[in-house]
Every structure is written in C-alpha cells, then in structure tokens.
Design an enzyme around this catalytic site. Structure first.
Site, short mmCIF file in Angstrom:
data_model
loop_
_atom_site.label_atom_id
_atom_site.label_comp_id
_atom_site.label_asym_id
_atom_site.label_seq_id
_atom_site.Cartn_x
_atom_site.Cartn_y
_atom_site.Cartn_z
N ARG A 42 7.26 -136.90 52.87
CA ARG A 42 6.96 -135.54 52.43
C ARG A 42 8.13 -134.94 51.66
O ARG A 42 7.96 -134.30 50.64
CB ARG A 42 6.68 -134.66 53.65
CG ARG A 42 5.21 -134.69 54.02
CD ARG A 42 4.95 -133.83 55.22
NE ARG A 42 4.21 -134.59 56.20
CZ ARG A 42 4.28 -134.43 57.50
NH1 ARG A 42 5.10 -133.56 58.03
NH2 ARG A 42 3.55 -135.15 58.30
N GLY A 127 9.21 -149.30 72.44
CA GLY A 127 10.23 -149.39 71.37
C GLY A 127 10.48 -150.82 70.95
O GLY A 127 9.61 -151.48 70.39
N LYS A 197 0.98 -144.45 75.99
CA LYS A 197 1.42 -145.85 76.06
C LYS A 197 0.74 -146.62 77.19
O LYS A 197 0.33 -147.77 76.99
CB LYS A 197 2.94 -145.89 76.22
CG LYS A 197 3.67 -145.41 74.96
CD LYS A 197 5.13 -145.10 75.22
CE LYS A 197 5.87 -144.73 73.94
NZ LYS A 197 7.19 -144.14 74.20
N GLY A 296 14.32 -145.36 69.46
CA GLY A 296 15.45 -145.47 68.52
C GLY A 296 15.04 -146.27 67.30
O GLY A 296 14.17 -147.15 67.37
#
Ligand code: HSE
Length: 319
Positions: A42, A127, A197, A296
């Site tokens: 964006r 992750g 999840k 992360g």
C-alpha cells in the site's frame, strides 16, 4: 515459477530478502527459477526499485505471467478477495493468513480443488516451525487423538517478560516493535490468533474446519502481574494453550484456547519468549513434539518459501 508478492511487511520483506540472498541454492532445490514478477504494497518502498512495484494488488491478480501469488497482507476483507481471484484465475496461493483460512478455508480449499490449483499455508501456524507439512505428509497414517500447543509468540513473549518483572504494557510494546504482534494485538492477547491456528491444525488432522464461533476462547488479559508472580513462587508459569481433541466414541472434535498453569518438568514450562511448541498425539506415533520460533520475519519467511517447494512438488494436498 513466476510469483507476485502482496504485502511487504515484516514477513514479505524477509521473503524478498531470502530469495534474493539464497537464490542459487533455492532454485537448485526447487529445480526451477523463481522470478518475482511484481510486488505490491500500500505504501511506497524505495528499497525495491529493482522490482516491478505496484500499489494495486489487482495488477498482480490480472498479470497472466504470474502463476503463484504470495499473500502476506493480514486482515481478512481484501485477502479474501485476493484469494478468490487468485484461485479463480488458476494461480496457486501461498499465504500466512491464518484468520482468512480459519474463517473461509472451506470455501477456498473447495475453489482450489475445482480450479486444480494449490493453497499452501505453512507460515500460518507456528511461524518458522514446520508443522503443517509433517502433520499432513508424515503423520497421516495415524488416527489423531489430540493436538496441544503454545501457538502465539506474542502472548508467550508477554507472559515470559511479565514473569521476569516487566509490565504487561511494556512487554506488549516490545513484541509490537519487534514485529511479532498482529496489526490488532487483541488477536494475540485474547487468544483469537491461537484459535485460528488450532483450527487449521485440526483441519489437517481431521479434515474439517470448525465453525469459528464453536471454539471456546480465553486469552491472557484476565491474568494479573500478581497471578504471574504467585505462580513463579510456586515454580509454575502461565502458558496460553490451544487444544484440539476428538472424542473416540462420538468423533466430536472440540477446540479450545485457554491459559493454563504448568510446573517444572512440564513440556511447555521451558517454552519461553517468542517460541512456540506443538504436541501431536497419534494412534501410532504417540506424542510428537515440534518446537521453534513462533513469530518474526525471518522464521516466518522461511516457512513461506518452503511452500514454493510444495507448489512445485506436492499434489497430495489437493486430495
Ligand atoms: N502474532 C503472531 C504471533 C504472529 O505472535 O504468534 C505469528 O503468527
């Protein structure tokens, strides 16, 4: 393969970085060249002047040369449109968007099947922990009994920091600055992200995405510094746990997210900071445990790129 990447945030940035730094090795293992045809964000990103850059995700969706769209935006409204248009245009979809799939997965997996294209989402759970591929590709002969896990890095980071004396506010601020938290961190601390999840893990174990409102969700915001201090005095810690279990008689699947107290010696006691851990209980393998960084940029980007391998090599996910 020709990819378009939508969303250049914490994860997108690292995906581009790893592909560019490790190109020769990745292409050798994939057995194909990866061309990043277009990237979309964006807000402008000057550092990507070597790439074809756009603010308009539709340009990626309508580019006939792109065969795989990597969606890393977050949120649900535009990602749903992107997912549907990607699949309808017979492009593969790689996404880290757990909310999107936990809410709209049934419809999207069906559409992918109809169009004979693939959806992969390793980065959506745990992750950097490879958990979805082992569950689907390695542990599948099992009848699964139960899945339990610390599934949210931010909540675990906050609980760990608080047990070491930090305030809730400071710990959340830290997690946000490090790029671990969701755009709306209430998803992390209220257990909603963990619920997305556990829902996806349950789908891979038992083949069904539960109605999200059927999941019992309790987060960590009800815990006070005093509760955490008291637990520490008793050699215990609070952990936010997602759990999915099947009743052997009725075959009813129950999903829940709640904080639990664990003591020294418990598997989850030593899972601290940004780390996640997931325990899968199967009829043949017994308990299998997966552990690693749960959030992360780097860890999650690794998971995204691993999905490109599956796009090229795996057909098993469409069955
Ligand atoms: N906000 C998520 C977490 C990111 O902290 O676990 C990874 O899904």
């Amino acid at each position: 393969m020709k990819v378009g990447i939508i969303g250049i945030g914490t994860v997108g940035r690292e995906v581009i970085n790893i592909i560019s730094c490790q190109r020769a090795k990745i292409e050798k293992l994939l057995g194909e060249k990866i061309e990043v045809q277009k990237i979309c964000n964006r807000t402008p990103r000057e550092e990507y002047e070597d790439y074809s850059f756009t603010h308009d995700y539709k340009e990626i969706l309508k580019d006939p040369s792109i065969d795989t769209v990597i969606e890393l935006m977050g949120g649900i409204k535009i990602p749903l449109e992107i997912a549907k248009k990607t699949l309808t245009a017979e492009k593969n979809l790689v996404t880290a968007n757990k909310e999107l799939l936990a809410i709209h997965g049934n419809e999207l997996f069906q559409l992918a099947k109809e169009k004979d294209v693939k959806i992969f989402f390793e980065a959506a759970v745990g992750g950097g922990i490879p958990i979805l591929s082992p569950l689907k590709e390695s542990l599948f002969p099992n009848n699964f009994k139960k899945i339990r896990g610390i599934l949210n890095g931010t909540a675990n980071y906050i609980l760990t920091q608080m047990s070491e004396g930090a305030s809730y506010e400071q710990a959340l601020k830290d997690a946000t600055e490090k790029g671990y938290a969701e755009t709306d961190p209430t998803f992390d601390v209220e257990g909603i992200d963990s619920a997305h999840k556990i829902s996806l893990l349950s789908y891979l174990a038992w083949g069904e995405i539960k109605e999200f409102k059927e999941i019992k969700i309790d987060g960590i915001t009800g815990l006070t510094a005093k509760d955490i201090e008291k637990a520490a005095k008793n050699n215990q810690k609070y952990k936010l746990l997602g759990e999915a279990a099947i009743d052997e008689d009725t075959q009813k699947i129950t999903l829940a997210v709640k904080p639990i107290l664990v003591g020294k010696g418990d598997l989850f006691y030593e899972v601290n900071g940004i780390y996640n851990a997931i325990e899968i209980e199967g009829s043949y393998t017994g308990k299998t445990i997966f552990y690693g960084e749960g959030a992360g940029g780097n860890a999650t980007a690794n998971a995204v790129i691993s999905d490109l391998y599956k796009v090229i090599n795996s057909k098993s996910w469409q069955r």
